[in-house]
Scaffold this motif. Structure first.
Motif, mmCIF file in Angstrom:
data_model
loop_
_atom_site.group_PDB
_atom_site.id
_atom_site.type_symbol
_atom_site.label_atom_id
_atom_site.label_comp_id
_atom_site.label_asym_id
_atom_site.label_seq_id
_atom_site.Cartn_x
_atom_site.Cartn_y
_atom_site.Cartn_z
ATOM 1 N N ASP A 330 0.870 -1.158 0.059
ATOM 2 C CA ASP A 330 0.083 -0.255 0.047
ATOM 3 C C ASP A 330 0.896 1.120 0.047
ATOM 4 O OD1 ASP A 330 -1.648 2.287 0.810
ATOM 5 O OD2 ASP A 330 -2.997 0.799 1.612
ATOM 6 N N HIS A 331 0.622 2.012 -0.994
ATOM 7 C CA HIS A 331 1.666 3.199 -1.108
ATOM 8 C C HIS A 331 1.029 4.428 -0.521
ATOM 9 C CE1 HIS A 331 -1.055 5.329 -4.080
ATOM 10 N NE2 HIS A 331 -1.253 4.237 -4.442
ATOM 11 N N THR A 332 0.061 4.543 0.055
ATOM 12 C CA THR A 332 -0.815 5.703 0.411
ATOM 13 C C THR A 332 0.039 6.564 1.617
ATOM 14 O OG1 THR A 332 -2.267 4.349 1.805
ATOM 15 C CG2 THR A 332 -2.963 5.027 -0.301
ATOM 16 N N PRO A 333 0.829 5.789 2.249
ATOM 17 C CA PRO A 333 1.663 6.648 3.205
ATOM 18 C C PRO A 333 2.434 7.738 2.627
ATOM 19 C CG PRO A 333 1.755 4.230 4.002
ATOM 20 C CD PRO A 333 1.198 4.367 2.465
ATOM 21 N N PHE A 334 2.623 7.421 1.389
ATOM 22 C CA PHE A 334 3.541 8.390 0.741
ATOM 23 C C PHE A 334 2.811 9.751 -0.034
ATOM 24 C CE2 PHE A 334 5.861 4.486 0.485
ATOM 25 C CZ PHE A 334 6.788 4.757 1.295
ATOM 26 N N GLY A 335 1.528 9.627 0.042
ATOM 27 C CA GLY A 335 0.395 10.578 -0.348
ATOM 28 C C GLY A 335 0.039 10.847 -1.593
ATOM 29 N N PHE A 336 0.459 10.038 -2.368
ATOM 30 C CA PHE A 336 0.009 10.141 -3.918
ATOM 31 C C PHE A 336 -1.472 9.537 -3.896
ATOM 32 C CE2 PHE A 336 4.416 9.883 -3.987
ATOM 33 C CZ PHE A 336 4.750 10.710 -5.005
ATOM 34 N N GLU A 337 -2.075 10.324 -4.937
ATOM 35 C CA GLU A 337 -3.490 10.201 -5.133
ATOM 36 C C GLU A 337 -4.051 8.933 -5.680
ATOM 37 O OE1 GLU A 337 -4.237 12.040 -9.358
ATOM 38 O OE2 GLU A 337 -4.945 12.900 -7.814
#
Ligand code: GLN
Length: 396
Positions: A330-337
């Motif tokens: 899950d990449h969401t910790p890096f803030g991309f939409e």
């Protein structure tokens, strides 16, 4: 101007069944990886060579003049080696002449099974995220896909959703265990639930088992080995992943004789036969001692652990795979939409290619938080990929 017109005309020439699919994400990401000189943790192919004893067997076959068409459904010796290996692994007796078809990779075996066994308008159940060729082949067969979604963290089957996907129109269910891209290994109780519904609704199970040897947790079970399933299962596999020879495109389908008739009916007109010298190489491969497989899974376990630990340390939420050579994160910790935005940044700014997973869902937004990394790469490549991604951490 002239160029623009050419482009428009070309688009219009793609058959309706295939226009929704465009270019595969693997081709696109590998091209971008090359353009940006990125470490390619996207497309799932080993960046190391297959075993010498397999290569030598193919070289010898070329030198010996085995350069003409092979038998339509496989060299007799290869059919035998495939049958023996499957019988040893699954406990099922297999008639190598009546039940085994050698194809040009498992992708062709899947296409042959769908085109040879499914009628237009039939329904085919797919688990999503799905490997992209499944949905395209269902479309080429004129069939209607039905979806059962596997969700993180463990990507288990929801029994209610599974039951709801079956109808009087269901002809087949396509299973992939261990599963690309999630790394899930289907449990016995999950396979029993699928088998139960297949028996109830008289449905064929198409079981893609190309990652069968890459299992780190749990146990690989062929659904064909469950009660009432030998007569209604097509087991599909290949040489590519197990022997790090994805470019050889040697695959096969194992099924009861009446199902095999359908598969061969399509295979004979798709590719007719598969590269003869490489089939000779495959015979040598399938006679590998157990120590070969032990070494393979040991090496991959180490790579998996390194990537899982490395990605977690960088701040990804990682879903450690039980099998395959892929990791979902899950990449969401890096803030991309979205997954696509994240992968674009990763490839252009960080120098690492991964696969956005939204393309593996019928509702693409279901995959927007997930990306897939491949670890079928040398230790050095994996280290370099992780090193580059430390730039992400500082960007947080
Ligand atoms: N099976 C490989 C993957 O999932 C790639 C196959 C392909 O490039 N079509 O990455």
């Amino acid at each position: 101007m002239a160029n623009d017109r050419l482009k428009l005309d070309r688009t219009r020439q793609i058959a309706n069944s295939l226009t929704p699919f465009g270019e595969t994400i693997f081709t696109e990401m590998s091209r971008l990886a090359m353009r940006h000189n990125a470490v390619n943790l996207g497309q799932g192919f080993p960046n190391f060579d297959g075993p010498e004893f397999v290569k030598q067997a193919a070289i010898q076959a070329i030198n010996a003049g085995h350069g003409q068409y092979a038998r339509m459904f496989g060299l007799p010796e290869l059919n035998k080696a495939i049958a023996e290996r499957f019988a040893a692994d699954s406990g099922l007796p297999v008639d190598s002449e009546a039940q085994v078809t050698v194809t040009s990779g498992c992708t062709e075996a899947i296409a042959s099974a769908l085109l040879g066994l499914v009628n237009p308008g039939d329904e085919v159940i797919l688990f999503e995220p799905y490997y992209d060729s499944y949905r395209a082949c269902v479309a080429m067969a004129g069939a209607v896909p039905r979806f059962v979604t596997l969700r993180p963290p463990d990507f288990s089957i929801n029994p209610t959703e599974l039951r709801r996907a079956f109808s009087s129109k269901t002809r087949a269910i396509l299973i992939n265990t261990p599963q690309n891209p999630t790394g899930k290994v289907f449990r016995q109780d999950e396979l029993e639930a699928i088998a139960q519904l297949c028996r109830e609704h008289d449905v064929i199970a198409l079981s893609d088992e190309v990652y069968e040897r890459l299992v780190f947790e749990g146990r690989h079970i062929s659904i064909a080995s469950l009660a009432g399933m030998p007569e209604r299962t097509v087991t599909l596999s290949s040489l590519g992943k197990t022997f790090s020879l994805t470019g050889w495109k040697i695959g096969w389908a194992i099924a009861a004789p009446d199902l095999t008739a359908g598969i061969r009916a399509a295979h004979q007109f798709l590719t007719f036969a598969t590269a003869t010298p490489l089939q000779h190489g495959a015979i040598a491969a399938l006679r590998a001692p157990n120590s070969y497989y032990e070494q393979l899974v040991g090496d991959y376990r180490r790579k998996r652990d390194a990537l899982v630990v490395g990605l977690s340390a960088l701040g990804f939420q990682v879903f450690p795979p039980q099998g395959t050579y892929f990791v979902m994160a899950d990449h969401t910790p890096f803030g991309f939409e979205s997954d696509v935005a994240f992968c674009r940044h990763l490839i252009e700014r960080v120098g690492v290619a991964a696969i956005p997973t939204s393309v593996f869902y019928h509702n693409p937004s279901d995959g927007r938080s997930l990306v897939r990394f491949a670890f079928c790469k040398t230790d050095e490549t994996l280290r370099e990929g992780l090193r580059r991604m430390s730039a992400l951490q500082s960007a947080k």
